[in-house]
Design an enzyme around this catalytic site. Structure first.
Site, PDB file in Angstrom:
ATOM      1  N   SER A   1     -25.223  24.927  13.980  1.00 46.87           N
ATOM      2  CA  SER A   1     -25.295  25.825  14.363  1.00 46.87           C
ATOM      3  C   SER A   1     -24.801  27.123  13.992  1.00 46.87           C
ATOM      4  CB  SER A   1     -24.614  25.000  16.591  1.00 46.87           C
ATOM      5  OG  SER A   1     -23.580  26.392  16.204  1.00 46.87           O
TER       6      SER A   1
ATOM      7  N   GLN B   1     -22.428  23.830  23.486  1.00 47.51           N
ATOM      8  CA  GLN B   1     -22.520  22.645  23.160  1.00 47.51           C
ATOM      9  C   GLN B   1     -21.563  21.563  22.718  1.00 47.51           C
ATOM     10  OE1 GLN B   1     -23.656  24.682  18.521  1.00 47.51           O
ATOM     11  NE2 GLN B   1     -21.247  24.369  18.492  1.00 47.51           N
ATOM     12  N   GLU B   2     -19.935  22.942  23.497  1.00 43.26           N
ATOM     13  CA  GLU B   2     -19.025  21.763  22.935  1.00 43.26           C
ATOM     14  C   GLU B   2     -18.162  22.398  24.241  1.00 43.26           C
ATOM     15  OE1 GLU B   2     -17.189  23.154  19.317  1.00 43.26           O
ATOM     16  OE2 GLU B   2     -19.023  22.951  18.595  1.00 43.26           O
TER      17      GLU B   2
ATOM     18  N   HIS C   1     -25.883  19.843  18.886  1.00 45.70           N
ATOM     19  CA  HIS C   1     -24.851  18.262  18.248  1.00 45.70           C
ATOM     20  C   HIS C   1     -25.257  17.188  19.080  1.00 45.70           C
ATOM     21  CE1 HIS C   1     -22.230  22.054  16.605  1.00 45.70           C
ATOM     22  NE2 HIS C   1     -22.660  21.346  15.805  1.00 45.70           N
TER      23      HIS C   1
ATOM     24  N   HIS D   1     -13.882  22.857  11.547  1.00 45.38           N
ATOM     25  CA  HIS D   1     -14.666  22.101  10.756  1.00 45.38           C
ATOM     26  C   HIS D   1     -15.759  22.319  10.628  1.00 45.38           C
ATOM     27  CE1 HIS D   1     -15.491  19.211  14.505  1.00 45.38           C
ATOM     28  NE2 HIS D   1     -15.838  20.866  15.257  1.00 45.38           N
ATOM     29  N   ARG D   2     -17.214  21.780  10.330  1.00 38.12           N
ATOM     30  CA  ARG D   2     -17.925  22.501  10.613  1.00 38.12           C
ATOM     31  C   ARG D   2     -18.972  20.554  10.997  1.00 38.12           C
ATOM     32  NH1 ARG D   2     -20.293  27.078   8.786  1.00 38.12           N
ATOM     33  NH2 ARG D   2     -21.713  26.651  10.770  1.00 38.12           N
ATOM     34  N   SER D   3     -20.556  21.456  11.823  1.00 32.97           N
ATOM     35  CA  SER D   3     -20.581  19.968  12.615  1.00 32.97           C
ATOM     36  C   SER D   3     -20.967  18.525  11.529  1.00 32.97           C
ATOM     37  CB  SER D   3     -21.476  19.816  13.050  1.00 32.97           C
ATOM     38  OG  SER D   3     -23.080  21.106  12.421  1.00 32.97           O
TER      39      SER D   3
ATOM     40  N   GLU E   1     -15.570  30.298  23.780  1.00 36.18           N
ATOM     41  CA  GLU E   1     -15.852  30.204  21.636  1.00 36.18           C
ATOM     42  C   GLU E   1     -17.394  30.779  22.108  1.00 36.18           C
ATOM     43  OE1 GLU E   1     -15.206  27.436  18.589  1.00 36.18           O
ATOM     44  OE2 GLU E   1     -17.111  28.100  17.611  1.00 36.18           O
TER      45      GLU E   1
ATOM     46  N   ASP F   1     -17.027  25.822  23.894  1.00 31.22           N
ATOM     47  CA  ASP F   1     -17.162  26.643  22.257  1.00 31.22           C
ATOM     48  C   ASP F   1     -19.356  26.651  23.513  1.00 31.22           C
ATOM     49  OD1 ASP F   1     -19.338  27.709  20.477  1.00 31.22           O
ATOM     50  OD2 ASP F   1     -18.315  26.503  19.157  1.00 31.22           O
TER      51      ASP F   1
ATOM     52  N   GLU G   1     -20.372  15.358  16.346  1.00 32.98           N
ATOM     53  CA  GLU G   1     -18.888  16.017  15.859  1.00 32.98           C
ATOM     54  C   GLU G   1     -18.240  14.422  17.186  1.00 32.98           C
ATOM     55  OE1 GLU G   1     -17.509  20.022  17.162  1.00 32.98           O
ATOM     56  OE2 GLU G   1     -18.941  20.533  15.384  1.00 32.98           O
TER      57      GLU G   1
ATOM     58  N   ASP H   1     -16.459  32.261  36.838  1.00 26.43           N
ATOM     59  CA  ASP H   1     -16.646  31.456  37.825  1.00 26.43           C
ATOM     60  C   ASP H   1     -15.743  29.707  37.265  1.00 26.43           C
ATOM     61  OD1 ASP H   1     -16.860  30.178  40.281  1.00 26.43           O
ATOM     62  OD2 ASP H   1     -18.468  28.929  39.043  1.00 26.43           O
TER      63      ASP H   1
ATOM     64  N   LYS I   1     -14.236  29.838   9.352  1.00 28.20           N
ATOM     65  CA  LYS I   1     -14.622  28.386   8.333  1.00 28.20           C
ATOM     66  C   LYS I   1     -15.364  28.892   7.034  1.00 28.20           C
ATOM     67  CE  LYS I   1     -16.945  27.122  12.522  1.00 28.20           C
ATOM     68  NZ  LYS I   1     -18.696  27.480  13.792  1.00 28.20           N
TER      69      LYS I   1
ATOM     70  N   ASP J   1     -17.033  33.300  16.975  1.00 27.24           N
ATOM     71  CA  ASP J   1     -17.317  32.437  15.530  1.00 27.24           C
ATOM     72  C   ASP J   1     -18.898  33.418  14.804  1.00 27.24           C
ATOM     73  OD1 ASP J   1     -18.840  29.977  13.986  1.00 27.24           O
ATOM     74  OD2 ASP J   1     -18.683  28.910  15.091  1.00 27.24           O
TER      75      ASP J   1
ATOM     76  N   LYS K   1      -9.643  23.475  15.188  1.00 24.60           N
ATOM     77  CA  LYS K   1     -10.915  23.109  15.361  1.00 24.60           C
ATOM     78  C   LYS K   1     -11.829  21.779  14.561  1.00 24.60           C
ATOM     79  CE  LYS K   1     -14.819  24.534  16.835  1.00 24.60           C
ATOM     80  NZ  LYS K   1     -16.445  25.072  17.543  1.00 24.60           N
TER      81      LYS K   1
HETATM   82  O1  LIG Z   1     -20.426  26.256  16.616  1.00 20.81           O
HETATM   83  C1  LIG Z   1     -19.494  25.515  15.846  1.00 20.81           C
HETATM   84  O2  LIG Z   1     -18.620  25.488  15.613  1.00 20.81           O
HETATM   85  C2  LIG Z   1     -19.429  24.390  14.389  1.00 20.81           C
HETATM   86  C3  LIG Z   1     -18.243  23.473  14.418  1.00 20.81           C
HETATM   87  O3  LIG Z   1     -18.212  23.051  15.600  1.00 20.81           O
HETATM   88  O4  LIG Z   1     -21.108  24.012  14.974  1.00 20.81           O
HETATM   89  P1  LIG Z   1     -22.144  24.423  13.547  1.00 20.81           P
HETATM   90  O5  LIG Z   1     -20.953  23.545  12.099  1.00 20.81           O
HETATM   91  O6  LIG Z   1     -23.472  23.405  13.978  1.00 20.81           O
HETATM   92  O7  LIG Z   1     -22.136  25.349  14.159  1.00 20.81           O
HETATM   93 MG   LIG Z   2     -19.271  27.599  17.665  1.00 17.54          MG
END
Ligand SMILES: O=C(O)[C@@H](CO)OP(=O)(O)O
Ligand SMILES: [Mg+2]
Length: 418
Positions: free
Chosen positions: A45, A160-161, A152, A361-363, A282, A239, A204, A271, A333, A308, A384
């Protein structure tokens, strides 16, 4: 002048990341015989303003590997490996583009990391001590992504997270072990409610149950926290990676089996923050909506709204974010910008402006634990690095445990309770 610190050889080759995709590894060999490697991670992403990852049409990274072997290698040969800034600037110049699209940010960041690791090794220093120098070192609070959605995962969740944040602990180890218990409890809950077949993992390492509605995921995570009796010590984070479910033509977010306007999204987050112990949020909006980030941050008070895709580790966009008071937090990152030097500049600008920092990190990751050292080196508030369940994520957690075991540094958690 040639000495033991001189770079003798820079060699790039392909390895695979945690999704099985080819990525770049650079190996630096010094005149002294010392060798170190650096790996390029890879996002799914991605922010559109990120430095360019060169990828060939067949999915390989041969072109980026060629950049290392035919362009970067001759330029770096004979240089003193301790001159990180000079080497990074040289690669930026050699590339010559605004977004590192000629040599590839993957070629450049793998090399930049290898340079730092080789320099640390040649000085017999831990990477975090070498990079951090005289800075105060401390152990970051982990943001553990224990439930995966978005791009992911194979489910229909748009967020996403879903993260847990073990804040009120005296050591990193205690914080991590408590988080592992919550992660296992979550897995048990999913098995109980949906069947064991639904405890599959996302990219992840978080569980990715067959859900489509945000509320159900939040409920699962909070129930797991409560089942472990941790509700007073562990907070929650998300996130959204909202660029991925924003419909540009219609100007709406496609979420929870329907659509929401940007203003409805604000109410949606308010909410959630009212009903759950939300500490971290995020990318709640698509990456160009600095204004709504700022409005939400204003209304969410203590929640750390974090950019991000909004900033892509680039000082240019961070400046814009500061002018518009968009967020209280930033993701850091290294591969979004392409060199360690620029990553640290970005980090420092955030820190100087009292913005919370999250080394991430990255995914798509490798087993390299470099970002664990980077987070300690820079005295980052958070790290993270996914769920405590797959090797490319646990390598970072285990490195932090090792640093704590060997050096007994302070855990950032208590300090965060401003
Ligand atoms: O969005 C994010 O923060 C990252 C890592 O969790 O995902 P991706 O590396 O796929 O961009
Ligand atoms: Mg992100």
């Amino acid at each position: 002048m040639m000495n033991g610190f001189s770079i003798a050889r820079v060699h790039g080759y392909e390895i695979i990341d945690s999704r099985g995709n080819p990525t770049v590894r650079t190996r630096i060999t010094l005149e002294s015989g010392i060798r170190a490697t650096g790996d390029a991670p890879s996002g799914a992403s991605k922010g559109t303003r990120e430095a360019v990852e060169l990828r060939d049409r067949d999915g390989s990274v041969k072109e980026a590997v060629d950049s290392v072997n035919y362009y970067i290698s001759p330029a770096l040969s004979g240089l003193d490996v301790r001159e990180q800034t000079k080497i990074d600037e040289l690669m930026i110049e050699l590339d010559g583009t605004e977004n590192k699209s000629r040599l590839g940010a993957n070629a450049i960041i793998a090399t930049s990391i290898a340079v730092a690791k080789a320099a640390a090794m040649s000085l017999s220093m831990e990477p975090f001590m070498y990079i951090g120098g005289a800075r105060r070192h401390a152990l970051p609070v982990p943001l553990l992504n224990i439930l995966n959605g978005g791009v992911h995962a194979g489910n229909m969740l748009k967020i996403q997270e879903f993260m847990i944040i073990p804040v009120k602990f005296d050591s990193f180890k205690e914080a991590l072990m408590a988080s592992v218990r919550i992660y296992k409890s979550l897995k048990g809950l999913v098995a109980e409610r949906y069947g064991k077949v639904y405890t599959a993992l996302g990219d992840e390492g978080g569980i990715s149950p067959p859900l489509s509605v945000t509320e159900d995921a939040l409920n699962l995570v909070y129930t797991a926290i409560r089942n472990e009796g941790m509700e007073d010590r562990v907070y929650m984070g998300m996130d959204a990676a909202a660029s991925d479910f924003y419909n540009h033509e219609k100007g709406v977010y496609e979420i929870d089996n329907g659509t929401k306007t940007p203003d409805q999204m604000i109410d949606f987050y308010l909410d959630i923050a009212n009903r759950y112990p939300l500490l971290y949020l995020e990318d709640p909006f698509e990456e160009d909506d600095f204004k709504r980030f700022s409005e939400l941050q204003g209304r969410l008070g203590k929640v750390i709204v974090t950019g991000d895709d909004l900033y892509t580790t680039n000082v240019k966009y961070l400046k814009k974010g500061m002018e518009t008071k968009s967020t209280k937090g930033v993701i850091v990152k290294a591969n979004q910008i392409g060199t360690l030097t620029e990553t640290i500049q970005f980090f420092d600008m955030a820190k100087e402006n009292s913005i919370k920092t999250v080394v991430s990190h990255r995914s798509g990751e490798t087993e390299d634990y470099f970002i664990a050292d980077l987070s300690v080196a820079l005295n980052s508030d958070f790290i993270k690095t996914g769920a405590p369940s797959r090797g490319e994520r646990t390598s970072k957690y285990n490195r932090l445990l090792e640093i704590e075991n060997d050096h007994g540094l302070e855990y950032q958690g208590r300090k965060l309770l401003w």
